[in-house]
Design a protein around this motif. Structure first.
Motif, PDB file in Angstrom:
ATOM      1  N   GLY A  10       0.842  -1.225   0.041  1.00  0.00           N
ATOM      2  CA  GLY A  10       0.149   0.060  -0.065  1.00  0.00           C
ATOM      3  C   GLY A  10       0.879   1.150   0.001  1.00  0.00           C
ATOM      4  O   GLY A  10       0.212   2.455  -0.283  1.00  0.00           O
ATOM      5  N   GLY A  11       1.950   1.050   0.319  1.00  0.00           N
ATOM      6  CA  GLY A  11       2.977   2.355   0.190  1.00  0.00           C
ATOM      7  C   GLY A  11       3.001   3.023  -1.276  1.00  0.00           C
ATOM      8  O   GLY A  11       2.672   2.238  -2.204  1.00  0.00           O
ATOM      9  N   VAL A  12       3.492   4.262  -1.152  1.00  0.00           N
ATOM     10  CA  VAL A  12       3.302   4.966  -2.414  1.00  0.00           C
ATOM     11  C   VAL A  12       4.275   4.304  -3.430  1.00  0.00           C
ATOM     12  O   VAL A  12       3.825   3.993  -4.572  1.00  0.00           O
ATOM     13  N   PRO A 328       6.278  14.946  11.692  1.00  0.00           N
ATOM     14  CA  PRO A 328       7.382  14.392  11.441  1.00  0.00           C
ATOM     15  C   PRO A 328       6.976  12.978  11.147  1.00  0.00           C
ATOM     16  O   PRO A 328       6.224  12.159  11.552  1.00  0.00           O
ATOM     17  N   HIS A 329       7.710  12.342  10.044  1.00  0.00           N
ATOM     18  CA  HIS A 329       7.303  11.046   9.377  1.00  0.00           C
ATOM     19  C   HIS A 329       7.901   9.734   9.864  1.00  0.00           C
ATOM     20  O   HIS A 329       7.835   8.668   9.770  1.00  0.00           O
ATOM     21  N   VAL A 360       5.190  12.305  16.533  1.00  0.00           N
ATOM     22  CA  VAL A 360       5.819  11.571  15.287  1.00  0.00           C
ATOM     23  C   VAL A 360       4.932  10.446  14.681  1.00  0.00           C
ATOM     24  O   VAL A 360       4.360   9.671  15.574  1.00  0.00           O
ATOM     25  N   PHE A 361       4.688  10.392  13.425  1.00  0.00           N
ATOM     26  CA  PHE A 361       3.826   9.209  12.817  1.00  0.00           C
ATOM     27  C   PHE A 361       4.678   8.000  13.079  1.00  0.00           C
ATOM     28  O   PHE A 361       5.841   7.713  12.777  1.00  0.00           O
ATOM     29  N   ASP A 362       4.026   6.986  13.781  1.00  0.00           N
ATOM     30  CA  ASP A 362       4.628   5.860  14.212  1.00  0.00           C
ATOM     31  C   ASP A 362       3.816   4.623  13.504  1.00  0.00           C
ATOM     32  O   ASP A 362       2.695   4.236  13.681  1.00  0.00           O
ATOM     33  N   GLY A 414       3.550  16.633   5.483  1.00  0.00           N
ATOM     34  CA  GLY A 414       4.274  15.545   6.123  1.00  0.00           C
ATOM     35  C   GLY A 414       3.995  14.403   5.270  1.00  0.00           C
ATOM     36  O   GLY A 414       3.119  14.202   4.140  1.00  0.00           O
ATOM     37  N   ALA A 415       5.005  13.586   5.349  1.00  0.00           N
ATOM     38  CA  ALA A 415       4.929  12.081   4.471  1.00  0.00           C
ATOM     39  C   ALA A 415       4.142  10.942   5.480  1.00  0.00           C
ATOM     40  O   ALA A 415       4.217  10.966   6.587  1.00  0.00           O
ATOM     41  N   ARG A 416       3.998   9.910   4.734  1.00  0.00           N
ATOM     42  CA  ARG A 416       3.907   8.645   5.474  1.00  0.00           C
ATOM     43  C   ARG A 416       2.474   8.688   6.161  1.00  0.00           C
ATOM     44  O   ARG A 416       1.710   7.427   5.814  1.00  0.00           O
TER      45      ARG A 416
END
Length: 425
Positions: A10-12, A328-329, A360-362, A414-416
């Motif tokens: 599913g990641g880009v 933050p990713h 932070v995205f975990d 932001g990413a992710r």
């Protein structure tokens, strides 16, 4: 490679690879951690519609008849799918290796650089497409021109001899490619020091057999760029390129893409037509909408210091106040960039601008959780920056709705985290 299983499909980057492989006739399955967590991703439905089988990330999708299991650098070594591959003796390939193998026989044009490579890849692919060369394109982000309910937008299926692909320096995987032509947009300290980054790009360029546009040491002077409200113009070979997107950095991206297209044989007239019809990259200065009170909402993938600076500078020239969300990713990137982020936000944000930080995205796994967003928040507040730390997306929506007024621009960055663009909506 007739049958492949992609871990984290599913990641880009992985979803683009899955689509490209299926376009080339491969049978594709994949697992996705977000699905296991009960978080649906629309891209999985797109891939299912093209024939991909989506499995839990518990090893059950790894079967003995696979040609290979494919991973990105984000996949931990103890992942259940990797354990199953080891038990069955199935080869494991990095995403870049699988893509390089799949593109054998194509004339590869590789686009690298610390910033702008996804945009340039899409621009260059669109240029070649409008010029009638029918390129294949594999990008790291969806292009609006190619996006639909049936396609990811990150891949253009072509029948011509060229393939344009974004290649990544963050994990050194660009060294798995040996392109005919290449473009390096720029270089800055991000995943590595500046010296290390430049050395990596130099090594990559030694693998290019044909022409190179190197933004780090360009001998052609920059054109004069004229920025308008939500577009920009610059001269090119006696014509004027009009790009329907804001930002000096986007104009430079377009100028570099046009020059490489020219090397391949695309005429200046075709460049003018193509850039005028280029609709941009999703989550790259994407105008989500303008509210009835005149407030514009922008979604932007910016996740490192220079990308955030460029995004903020572009928007500040078009508003009296910017309300900016940034998440933050990853823990490692935040720790590495902490000093530069502190300096950049302090220098860039104006007195009335407000920055909203999130934790932070975990994404789970074995990340070292030694740093949190509160450290950056404390530094910025101490430096006099208007900065608020908010714990989740509903809190962000409520707070920005409370504060926003006529003339503001709201930008989510932001990413992710897949909920950032949802919040922008």
């Amino acid at each position: 490679m007739k049958k492949l299983h992609l871990v984290g499909i599913g990641g880009v980057g992985m979803s683009a690879l899955a689509e490209a492989l299926m376009d080339l006739g491969a049978e594709v399955s994949g697992s996705e951690r977000f699905l296991d967590q009960g978080r649906p991703l629309p891209v999985l439905d797109v891939l299912r519609g093209q024939g991909a089988t989506i499995c839990p990330q518990d090893g059950s999708g790894v079967t003995a008849d696979l040609s290979a299991v494919v991973v990105s650098s984000a996949i931990e070594s103890d992942n259940p799918d990797l354990a199953a591959a080891a038990r069955l003796g199935i080869p494991v390939l990095h995403r870049s290796q699988a893509l390089a193998k799949a593109l054998t026989g194509k004339k590869l044009i590789a686009v690298a650089g610390t910033c702008g490579k996804s945009t340039i890849t899409a621009m260059l692919g669109h240029l070649l497409d409008i010029a009638g060369l029918s390129p294949s394109v594999v990008d790291g982000a969806p292009c609006v021109n190619w996006f639909s309910s049936q396609r990811t937008g990150a891949v253009l299926r072509g029948t011509g001899e060229y393939c344009v692909a974004e290649v990544d320096e963050s994990d050194t995987s660009l060294l798995n490619f040996y392109p005919v032509h290449a473009l390096i947009s720029n270089a800055s300290a991000d995943h590595f020091s500046l010296d290390e980054t430049n050395a990596l790009f130099d090594q990559f360029l030694s693998q290019v057999s044909g022409s190179v546009i190197d933004g780090r040491a360009d001998t052609e002077p920059l054109p004069q760029i004229h920025e308008k409200e939500w577009s920009c113009e610059f001269p090119f070979r006696g014509r004027v390129i009009t790009l329907p997107h804001p930002g000096r950095h986007n104009a430079i991206n377009a100028w570099q893409a046009c020059r490489l297209a020219e090397i391949i044989g695309v005429s200046p007239e075709a460049c003018v037509r193509a850039m005028a019809s280029f609709r941009g990259i999703k989550r790259r200065m994407e105008l989500i909408g303008t509210r009835s009170d005149g407030i514009r909402v922008i979604d932007e993938y910016a996740h490192n210091t220079e990308k955030i600076r460029a995004a903020l500078k572009t928007l500040q020239s078009r508003s009296t106040r910017t309300l900016a969300l940034w998440r933050p990713h990853g823990y490692g990137p935040l720790e590495k960039m902490l000093d530069s982020l502190t300096t950049m936000f302090t220098e860039t944000l104006r007195h009335d601008d407000i920055l909203f930080l999130m934790p932070v995205f975990d994404a789970g796994g074995s990340a070292r959780r030694t740093i949190q967003s509160d450290i950056l928040h404390e530094r910025l507040v101490a430096a006099g920056v208007r900065c608020e730390l908010l714990q989740d997306h509903p809190a962000v929506i409520n707070r920005i709705t409370e504060l926003a007024h006529h003339g503001d621009i709201i930008v989510t960055m932001g990413a992710r985290d897949p909920d950032i663009p949802v919040t922008a909506q």
